[in-house]
Design a protein around this motif. Structure first.
Motif, PDB file in Angstrom:
ATOM      1  N   LEU D   6      39.919  44.316  41.953  1.00 25.92           N
ATOM      2  CA  LEU D   6      39.122  43.180  41.514  1.00 25.92           C
ATOM      3  C   LEU D   6      38.370  43.510  40.231  1.00 25.92           C
ATOM      4  N   LEU D   7      37.857  44.729  40.209  1.00 26.30           N
ATOM      5  CA  LEU D   7      37.096  45.160  39.040  1.00 26.30           C
ATOM      6  C   LEU D   7      37.984  45.173  37.798  1.00 26.30           C
ATOM      7  N   THR D   8      39.157  45.810  37.951  1.00 22.21           N
ATOM      8  CA  THR D   8      40.094  45.857  36.830  1.00 22.21           C
ATOM      9  C   THR D   8      40.421  44.454  36.347  1.00 22.21           C
ATOM     10  N   VAL D   9      40.709  43.601  37.330  1.00 23.05           N
ATOM     11  CA  VAL D   9      41.116  42.255  36.986  1.00 23.05           C
ATOM     12  C   VAL D   9      40.011  41.535  36.241  1.00 23.05           C
ATOM     13  N   ILE D  10      38.799  41.709  36.718  1.00 21.93           N
ATOM     14  CA  ILE D  10      37.693  40.988  36.073  1.00 21.93           C
ATOM     15  C   ILE D  10      37.464  41.507  34.663  1.00 21.93           C
ATOM     16  N   ILE D  11      37.520  42.815  34.523  1.00 23.65           N
ATOM     17  CA  ILE D  11      37.320  43.375  33.179  1.00 23.65           C
ATOM     18  C   ILE D  11      38.384  42.860  32.224  1.00 23.65           C
ATOM     19  N   THR D  12      39.639  42.949  32.674  1.00 24.72           N
ATOM     20  CA  THR D  12      40.719  42.455  31.826  1.00 24.72           C
ATOM     21  C   THR D  12      40.540  40.983  31.514  1.00 24.72           C
ATOM     22  N   GLY D  13      40.160  40.226  32.547  1.00 23.22           N
ATOM     23  CA  GLY D  13      40.000  38.794  32.352  1.00 23.22           C
ATOM     24  C   GLY D  13      38.937  38.483  31.326  1.00 23.22           C
ATOM     25  N   TYR D  18      37.499  36.596  26.097  1.00 26.01           N
ATOM     26  CA  TYR D  18      36.802  36.896  24.837  1.00 26.01           C
ATOM     27  C   TYR D  18      37.755  36.721  23.671  1.00 26.01           C
ATOM     28  N   GLY D  19      38.965  37.260  23.830  1.00 30.94           N
ATOM     29  CA  GLY D  19      39.936  37.155  22.746  1.00 30.94           C
ATOM     30  C   GLY D  19      40.380  35.725  22.512  1.00 30.94           C
TER      31      GLY D  19
ATOM     32  N   TYR E  11      45.565  28.142  28.002  1.00 31.03           N
ATOM     33  CA  TYR E  11      45.224  29.554  27.921  1.00 31.03           C
ATOM     34  C   TYR E  11      44.417  29.979  29.141  1.00 31.03           C
ATOM     35  N   TRP E  12      43.526  29.085  29.575  1.00 33.16           N
ATOM     36  CA  TRP E  12      42.729  29.480  30.754  1.00 33.16           C
ATOM     37  C   TRP E  12      43.621  29.662  31.961  1.00 33.16           C
ATOM     38  N   VAL E  13      44.560  28.727  32.103  1.00 29.78           N
ATOM     39  CA  VAL E  13      45.459  28.849  33.260  1.00 29.78           C
ATOM     40  C   VAL E  13      46.272  30.139  33.158  1.00 29.78           C
ATOM     41  N   TYR E  14      46.732  30.429  31.961  1.00 34.63           N
ATOM     42  CA  TYR E  14      47.528  31.644  31.823  1.00 34.63           C
ATOM     43  C   TYR E  14      46.688  32.877  32.166  1.00 34.63           C
ATOM     44  N   MET E  19      45.593  37.262  35.829  1.00 36.53           N
ATOM     45  CA  MET E  19      44.672  38.038  36.670  1.00 36.53           C
ATOM     46  C   MET E  19      45.169  38.062  38.109  1.00 36.53           C
ATOM     47  N   LEU E  20      45.710  36.905  38.508  1.00 35.19           N
ATOM     48  CA  LEU E  20      46.260  36.815  39.858  1.00 35.19           C
ATOM     49  C   LEU E  20      47.372  37.848  40.041  1.00 35.19           C
ATOM     50  N   GLY E  21      48.270  37.857  39.055  1.00 33.41           N
ATOM     51  CA  GLY E  21      49.385  38.801  39.154  1.00 33.41           C
ATOM     52  C   GLY E  21      48.907  40.237  39.135  1.00 33.41           C
ATOM     53  N   LEU E  22      47.961  40.504  38.254  1.00 37.21           N
ATOM     54  CA  LEU E  22      47.459  41.875  38.137  1.00 37.21           C
ATOM     55  C   LEU E  22      46.799  42.301  39.444  1.00 37.21           C
TER      56      LEU E  22
END
Lengths: 239, 81, 150, 97, 128, 499, 499
Positions: D6-13, D18-19, E11-14, E19-22
């Motif tokens: 979850l942490l990884t995912v949130i950070i990446t998200g 941001y990008g 973009y938000w959906v993607y 994140m879901l996949g990850l």
């Protein structure tokens, strides 16, 4: 006079029946031969499907038939380009596919029969559509009825159809008709899910659709032969 | 672009995505993944990427699902999470 | 081993559908210039027809249609067609994959030569993808254990 | 593990969101992605490559080498499965192996 | 603000799907689930690319008959380049899936389970 | 045919031979090996030719299909990838020579697909190195990765699980990489590296570019096995067939390191990577952590291949440290270490494979007396180990020397300490093996008068395995002795001029 | 200073480097041939070194550049007076040691003799390399080779104890090596050169703090081998090695290399000027003085003969460094001379210990009662060596100690004079009991009171070295002109004119 005429007529009739009987016996013999062969082939499944009897002749025929069927009614409208380049590609592709899969489409069929089958098949389709229309209305009535008098049931009945293609056509026709769904075909028996008794009854005792399918795929011929044989037997008893 | 259709499809995609990950029956999850791919392919078409949609339909919803099913059939169907 | 339905409906439908599927696949490959599609999609559809056979007739039957050896040959042949086209262009004096060099072999304009090159390449891709997809399905559905002899 | 994921995912998200701030508007016809390289493909596809389907001409000609790589990827996958899963052939195949 | 969110909803959906996949790849224990996560992950990226390529008011990237000879206005056709890239990416995705499934079957043949924690336990027991 | 066609031949020849091997091998099994060798040899010759051309004529541009760069794909060979090409094709060739016996013993029924995939791996790695197009990198990266997954998965007991972990991690890495391409593409619209490096400077403050850069870095770091993201690496290297580890360990991570240099200093200007964002600083710290952690974990291992894997992690740390120091000396050391480490690790894994082949064991506590049994093999092992420790005049010393110089130039004292400590740690785990190997068995039976020892018969590797090992070991020493030539003629120009 | 270019220095290094593989290939089967190689190489090396003496005496410098090793750094050999002293010492003693080890090895029927002779040759090769190194990096290269090639000698016995000793040895020396590497890199980045210059080249570079740090790291680095006190630990532990090895370790190659390195650093890198300017020489002198006294006191407590000798070595080595650290003309002369002379004396002592061990298997001082009657030649030589170390006139030790004392006076530091004298007293204290026991005590039961010497291969060398010791004491300028060369070296360091 009348007697002689009668006797002559009878004789002629017997001649005719004799001929018919011989013919029927021929047919019977060949069909027995076919079934024996078919059984042999059944043991080795592959051949029963991919390598028909009378290979040498029917291969060429089925190749040509497949090619024609694929090229003209299928490729041409699909492609939509009629210059030399695209046509030659089309010919090549169709020939390739026909070469690979000619034994898939037409197994055990003679060309003469083919013509009849196709003709009858196209005649069958409007009738089927009409049936579907009728069944639609029936189902609509049931569904829209205040009480919704459905009575789902699975019925089982024996069929007289024998070849794969007719079995499948019949099964798909049943499925296409609203209110009924083919669940399985096992050992010549259909398992059909029906929405209420009326439909089930229709299938079980009406049998019109089955007859028509049998007619399309020339299964009826076998039935006719059977009748002839019966007549012959009666005649023999008389004699 | 047709906004409502777009949004509905995206919603479907999200729902099927979550479902594919959450269902414990792997075969079911696989089938839902196929439908996920299919909705995705609709989105692509809607965005004008016909070739990609075609490919996605062939691959994601077609061969991919078959491969998954074959593999699941060879292994276990149940999953603990 | 393989999911085989002894179901006459599926078998028969497969038999009827397969040639059309194959032809459609070839159509997709050949008409990639004008409509969506191309070697890859066509190849996958072509493979789908074989996969359909695997599913309905069983692996062994399907193997008789497209044996392991034929599979490998198609696989390598497809790839060799692609890279061979490139190498042909190289041999004709251009850069790798420079189809415009094909005018030296075929009597067409440069643009047409490129289109022709694209067709070659797509054919290669189609064969390759077809062979790979079927081989993938064969392998994964046998699951690494030698198929039992019936 | 779940927490870590979850942490990884949130950070990446967060990073991705941001990008995305500086992305051009969705569907903007004049976004940089669409005006630099791509127009040449649209205009040249038939004149240069004889193919009205732009995607096909780009796939197989302009960026044909990528596609060759892609096909090789597929080939690799097939070979990989053969390498990993296929056992020794049985029956008639054995004679020439 | 609202417009900002709406203007990039693709973009938000993607990002959400990715994140879901990850999460599926890292957090799920079942190997097939991981693979499903991987597929979602890849498809999400493909969605992202396709979103880059789309233009408002443009049509599919196949030239119409009147535009054949160089008169095509790029604004009327979708950007083909991301599509091309994604064709490749899809293929790569299926190839990876195929290889991964092959590996999963090998794993299953060896451990008779697909749960990561159980496999780890078995390995610990056998001392490998 | 002009020289610049070498740029494409170097990839195409192994690629086409991979197809041909699969085709031909199905009929004539013995044909695989010679065909593989021939392909790799041609590739090697081409790489030499291309390096020569680069040195004499400057950067080579090769346009595929005749389309000029931003539209078509181009191959760019300059000094930076010129020497990488030679190194890759040479090591591939040597390992291929070595592979015959080992493969025949370990996976006898899978020779044909193995060689095919082997060639694909090599072609993929070379393809990554030589290309000048971002997306093309991804495609070849996937070829190489898939090949690597498969090659690893056919190994011993734990291999499939290791390979699966690798698949998951590797896919995350690759996906991050091409997501990064997307982030860069969306604001520039180009995929060509040279074109992008022209376009990007105006966009350095764009958030999409920043995130794209971060994605590149993370993606490549995963693929490279940089310290916190290394979890796939030890298992994979340990359980893979020995030839596989011998080809993946020296080549794959090195190519990724090359890619990192390419992206940091060619795609983005050094100004961006160093001054604008603190990425290089973060990297150096991460790398330093990796060096220490890798070395310490390596000491904890008793399995030779696992130990080498952890030592690889430490060495990846060295390379990244050099990149992160971001000055001329540091980068020189980094590039030199790419070269050296490829040779050293290659030798070590070949030796590990040889021991596996002959003795069937990997536990380093069982190596007693091995030097009597396999004197040449252990000799090469010793040379490579000394190089890993950093004993002059082997290559490892010089790269370490440049790295230290780089750290001094950057005034980063902590990293000097890290480098020095790690070379001591290296000494600890390598000398443990050397000690074991050079001590003869039953030590307890040793009497004061010198004792009698059981006679150990010499039982060397077959020549086809021994010679490649010796060649690589000789390479380790020669690289050390002639490192100045390499730097003066090649690496000096490979380092960005602005340093 | 005239510079002559000649390949001779390289040849001197190469001779034993070529001999090493020959020895390895000849192997156990042809013992005589193997030992022939050893002796042949020793003789050739000696003659090459001696043939360069006249040139050096003429004030010329012989230079040979092997190859560039890094930008601005050459792997270069240079023969100048100071290096010549060390080269002469080691090449002379190698001949003696060769003969002696043949006797020792055969006498004890040792195992792994091939490895022994191989490592031995490598050691000598690197020792000559160290002597002729023209810059710090070249020195370091050979220094590390020396470290590694000594290791097989230390663990020669392969007992647990030996292995532990070997580990300790490696740990200490490699740590030292990394420190030197760091300092070399540091100096290189400060000055851009590493060339030894008489009188130092660091003047004017760097901050005082930096230079102090460098001096500390360098002295610690080289001091490890020179056995300066906190780092001396490995030396007595390494005593488990066979006696010729100990002799080699303690008299010729290893520790002398350490001292040589220290002196190089003090005199040729920093130079007197820098050291006096920064007031660094005094702490350094105090530092080593501590070692002198402590080692002397520790030696008193040792019962194991070789350990006692080892502590005596520690003592003497620090004396040499003290000489250099005092920075006056006489003290430097004394230091350098002591380095050479101590070699002859200490090797005699070790030879004697070895001869005793081979003959009687006695290792402890307390077991030596009355042995002098059985082995008069051995104990005669022992007496000479002991006298020399204590500084008793006719033996050469007197000359060096005399100069050292003069130097202490010149530097106006009476403390060090006291230290020197006290250490001489300690020498007497721990050596004379042995002599007394051997000659005047009642023999123990197992001693054969009749003449029964060790094998001739051992006795002859030790006698010869003893005679040389005395000879050099009487005529320090005989044959190879030790004294003249030393004077030349000192003059060049202190910037005085020739003569």
């Amino acid at each position: 006079m009348e007697v002689t005429v009668l006797i002559q007529a009878t004789d002629e009739a017997f001649k005719i029946i004799d001929e018919a009987r011989n013919r029927a016996l021929d047919v019977l013999n060949t069909s027995v031969k076919f079934t024996a062969e078919a059984k042999l082939l059944e043991e080795r499944k592959i051949q029963s499907i991919f390598k028909g009897a009378e290979r040498t002749k029917s291969e060429v025929l089925s190749f040509l038939a497949t090619f024609a069927l694929l090229f003209f009614p299928f490729w041409m409208p699909l492609s939509g380009y009629f210059d030399v380049f695209h046509l030659s590609i089309g010919v090549g592709c169709c020939a390739l596919v026909a070469y690979i899969s000619h034994d898939l489409l037409f197994v055990n069929v003679r060309l003469g029969d083919m013509r009849t089958i196709v003709k009858r098949f196209f005649a069958y389709i409007p009738w089927l559509i009409y049936q579907i229309y009728l069944a639609n209305i029936h189902v609509l009535k049931i569904v829209l009825g205040p009480k919704m008098p459905i009575n789902p049931q699975i019925i089982r009945f024996k069929t007289k159809l024998q070849t794969d293609i007719s079995l499948v056509t019949f099964a798909n026709s049943i499925t296409l008709t609203p209110g009924t769904i083919t669940i399985d075909i096992k050992d010549g028996e259909y398992y059909v899910h029906a929405i209420d008794e009326a439909v089930a009854y229709d299938l079980l005792y009406g049998g019109e659709m089955e007859d028509r399918v049998a007619h399309v795929f020339m299964e009826a011929e076998h039935v006719y032969v059977q009748d002839v044989l019966d007549v012959a037997r009666i005649y023999g008893a008389l004699r | 672009m047709i906004l409502p259709l777009d949004l509905i499809l995206l919603l479907f995609v999200v729902i099927t995505g979550i479902a594919a990950l959450q269902i414990k029956d792997l075969l079911g999850a696989t089938i839902i993944l196929g439908s996920f791919s299919f909705f995705m392919c609709l989105i692509y078409t809607e965005m004008g990427a016909v070739d990609v949609a075609f490919t996605e339909a062939c691959v994601g919803a077609g061969v991919g699902t078959v491969l998954f099913i074959a593999a699941v059939h060879k292994t276990k169907r149940r999953s603990k999470d | 081993m393989i999911i085989t339905y002894e179901d006459i409906i599926i078998k028969t439908l497969t038999r009827v559908l397969a040639p059309f599927l194959q032809l459609y696949a070839l159509y997709v490959i050949a008409h990639g210039h004008y409509s969506p599609g191309g070697g890859f999609q066509g190849g996958v559809i072509l493979a789908a027809s074989f996969i359909l056979m695997v599913i309905s007739f069983g692996l062994d039957t399907a193997r008789r249609r497209l044996s392991e050896k034929a599979d490998i040959i198609f696989l390598c042949l497809g790839l060799l067609i692609y890279s061979g086209t490139g190498a042909l262009c190289l041999a004709l004096g251009g850069n790798f994959l420079d189809y415009s060099q094909l005018v030296k072999v075929f009597p067409v304009t440069v643009a047409k030569a490129r289109a022709l090159g694209i067709l070659f390449v797509e054919t290669g891709v189609g064969f390759g993808v077809m062979a790979v997809m079927t081989s993938l399905v064969y392998d994964i559905s046998t699951g690494g254990l030698p198929p039992e002899r019936e | 593990m779940k927490v870590f994921a979850l942490l990884t995912v949130i950070i990446t998200g967060v990073m991705l969101v941001y990008g995305a701030e500086d992305f051009p508007k969705w569907g903007d016809p004049n976004q940089p992605g669409s005006v630099h390289v791509a127009p040449r493909y649209t205009q040249g596809t038939y004149i240069e490559a004889g193919t009205p389907n732009i995607v096909t001409s780009v796939v197989a000609d302009y960026r044909g080498y990528d596609t060759m790589g892609e096909t090789t990827v597929i080939f690799t996958a097939g070979m990989a499965c053969i390498l990993m899963l296929r056992k020794k052939k049985r029956g008639e195949g054995e004679s020439n192996v | 603000m609202f417009e900002y969110i709406v203007s990039k909803y693709n973009y938000w959906v993607y990002i959400f799907l990715m994140m879901l996949g990850l999460y599926g790849m890292i957090g799920k224990k079942n190997l097939v689930k991981k693979l499903i996560g991987m597929n979602i992950f890849q498809v999400a990226i493909i969605l992202f690319y396709i979103s880059i390529g789309s233009k408002v008011g443009a049509s599919i990237p196949i030239l119409t008959a009147e535009d054949l000879h160089g008169s095509a206005n790029p604004l009327h056709y979708m950007n083909p380049l991301p599509h091309v890239l994604m064709l490749t990416a899809i293929v790569v995705g299926i190839a990876t899936t195929g290889v991964a499934l092959g590996i999963i079957i090998m794993v299953y043949n060896r451990y008779k389970t697909l749960a990561e924690d159980e496999i780890l336990e078995i390995r610990k027991k056998s001392g490998v | 045919m002009t020289y610049e066609h070498f740029a494409v031949l170097i990839v195409i020849v192994p690629l086409m031979s991979a197809f041909a091997v699969a085709l031909l091998g199905w009929f004539k099994r013995w044909a695989c090996y010679p065909l593989t060798l021939a392909a790799l040899f041609v590739s090697f010759i081409c790489s030499l030719g291309i390096l020569n051309t680069v040195i004499s004529k400057g950067t080579i541009h090769y346009h595929f299909g005749g389309w000029e760069p931003p539209w078509g794909i181009e191959y760019v060979v300059d000094y930076l990838n010129g020497f990488m090409l030679v190194m890759l094709s040479f090591i591939a060739l040597v390992v291929a020579i070595y592979s015959k016996r080992s493969i025949e013993q370990e996976i006898p029924e899978k020779i044909v697909p193995y060689y095919s995939i082997f060639l694909l791996l090599v072609a993929g790695l070379i393809g990554i190195t030589v290309t000048g197009d971002l997306f093309n990198v991804f495609v070849f990266l996937e070829i190489a990765s898939l090949a690597a997954y498969a090659l690893i998965a056919v190994g011993e007991d734990g291999a499939p699980m290791a390979a699966f972990n690798y698949v998951i991690m590797g896919t995350v890495g690759a996906c991050f990489y091409y997501l990064g391409i997307g982030y860069v593409y969306i604001v520039t619209g180009s995929l060509n590296m040279a074109d992008l490096s022209q376009l990007l400077p105006n966009l350095y403050h764009n958030k999409a570019v920043l995130v794209g850069f971060a994605l590149f870095t993370v993606g490549i770091a995963v693929k490279m096995g940089l310290f916190p993201l290394h979890v796939w690496l030890p298992d994979s290297y340990t359980y893979a067939p020995s030839v596989t580890s011998a080809v993946i360990a020296p080549m794959f991570t090195k190519v990724m390191a090359y890619l990192m240099v390419r992206i940091f200093f060619t795609l983005f200007k050094p100004y961006f990577s160093i001054d604008l964002i603190p990425i290089t600083q973060i990297l150096t710290w991460v790398a330093a952590g990796g060096i220490i952690a890798g070395s310490i974990l390596a000491i904890a291992q008793t399995d030779l291949k696992r130990m080498l894997a952890y030592s690889s992690i430490a060495n990846i740390g060295y390379i990244v440290l050099g990149i992160g120091l971001a000055n001329r000396m540091g980068l020189t050391g980094s590039l030199l270490h790419i070269l050296n480490h490829a040779f050293m690790k290659g030798t070590l894994f070949l030796v590990a494979g040889g021991i596996m082949y002959k003795m069937g064991m990997r536990d380093i506590t069982q190596f007693r007396g091995l030097h009597k049994k396999m004197p040449f093999t252990m000799g090469t092992f010793t040379i490579a180990a000394l190089s890993m420790i950093g004993i002059p005049p082997t290559g490892g010393f010089f790269s370490k020397f440049y790295l230290v110089l780089g750290a001094i130039d950057a005034r980063q004292w902590a990293f000097i300490v890290v480098l020095l400590i790690s070379s001591l740690l290296n000494a600890v785990y390598f000398f443990r093996i050397i000690e074991n190997a050079y001590l003869e068995p039953p030590v307890t039976a040793y009497a004061t008068d010198g004792g009698t020892h059981e006679e150990i018969k010499r039982d060397e590797l077959p020549l086809s395995m021994l010679i490649p090992t010796l060649i690589l070991a000789a390479g380790v020493v020669l690289l050390g002795i002639f490192n100045e030539r390499i730097i003066a003629f090649i690496i000096r120009f490979a380092v960005p001029a602005s340093f | 200073m005239e510079i002559v270019y000649s390949i001779k220095p390289l040849l001197a290094v190469l001779v034993s480097l070529i001999a090493a593989p020959l020895i390895l290939l000849t192997g156990e089967r042809q013992k005589n041939l193997r030992e022939f190689w050893t002796i042949l190489a020793a003789v050739i090396k000696f003659s090459i070194v001696v043939s360069m003496v006249p040139l050096v005496l003429d004030g010329k410098i012989i230079e040979y550049t092997i190859l560039p090793i890094a930008p601005g750094l050459l792997l270069q050999l240079r023969v100048e007076p100071f290096g010549m002293v060390f080269a002469l010492l080691s090449s002379t003693l190698w001949i003696a040691t060769s003969f002696y080890s043949i006797g020792y090895m055969r006498g004890l029927n040792e195992h792994a003799q091939t490895r022994y002779f191989f490592a031995f040759a490598m050691c000598l090769s690197s020792a000559i390399g160290i002597a002729f190194s023209a810059n710090l990096l070249t020195l370091f290269v050979f220094y590390e080779i020396l470290t590694i090639s000594t290791w097989p000698l230390v663990i020669h016995k392969e007992t647990t104890e030996a292995v532990r000793g070997g580990r300790k040895y490696l740990l200490y020396t490699l740590t030292g090596g990394t420190l030197i590497l760091f300092s070399a890199a540091m100096i290189y980045s400060l000055t851009g050169t590493l060339d030894f210059t008489p009188g130092g080249f660091l003047a004017g570079h760097g901050t005082p703090a930096m230079l102090t740090l460098l001096l500390i790291t360098l002295i610690l680095g080289f001091g490890v081998k020179a056995g300066i006190m906190p780092m001396h630990e490995w030396l007595p532990t390494a005593m488990v090695a066979p006696t010729p090895v100990s002799a080699l370790l303690h008299a010729v190659a290893v520790v002398k290399a350490g001292v040589f390195g220290c002196l190089r650093v003090i005199l040729y890198v920093f130079g007197p000027k820098v050291l006096t300017d920064l007031q660094l020489w005094l702490p350094l002198a105090y530092f080593v003085s501590f070692t002198i006294l402590a080692a002397g006191l520790l030696a008193l407590g040792q019962d194991h003969l070789k350990r006692r000798l080892a502590f005596s070595t520690v003592n003497c080595l620090s004396i040499m460094i003290l000489g250099a650290a005092l920075l006056s003309k006489s003290s430097i002369t004394g230091g350098i001379l002591h380095m050479a002379f101590h070699g002859f004396m200490k090797i005699t002592l070790f030879f004697c210990a070895g001869a005793i061990y081979v003959k009687t298997h006695k290792e402890y001082v307390s077991q030596l009662d009355g042995l002098g009657r059985q082995m008069p030649l051995t104990f005669g030589a022992f007496t000479i060596g002991a006298m020399g170390l204590a500084g008793v006139p006719p033996v050469n030790g007197f000359i060096s100690k005399w100069f050292l004392c003069l130097g202490a006076l010149e530097a106006k530091e009476i403390v060090f004079l006291v230290v020197l004298l006290f250490s001489a007293l300690l020498d007497v204290a721990f050596f004379f009991p042995i002599i007394y026991k051997a000659f005047f005590k009642k023999p123990l039961d197992d001693v054969n009171p009749h003449f029964d010497e060790a094998p001739m291969f051992m006795v002859v060398p030790l006698t010869v070295t003893a005679i040389i010791s005395v000879g050099l004491g009487i005529a320090p300028d005989a044959v190879v002109h030790f004294f003249k060369i030393t004077t030349l070296a000192v003059n060049s360091i202190l910037g005085l004119g020739a003569g």
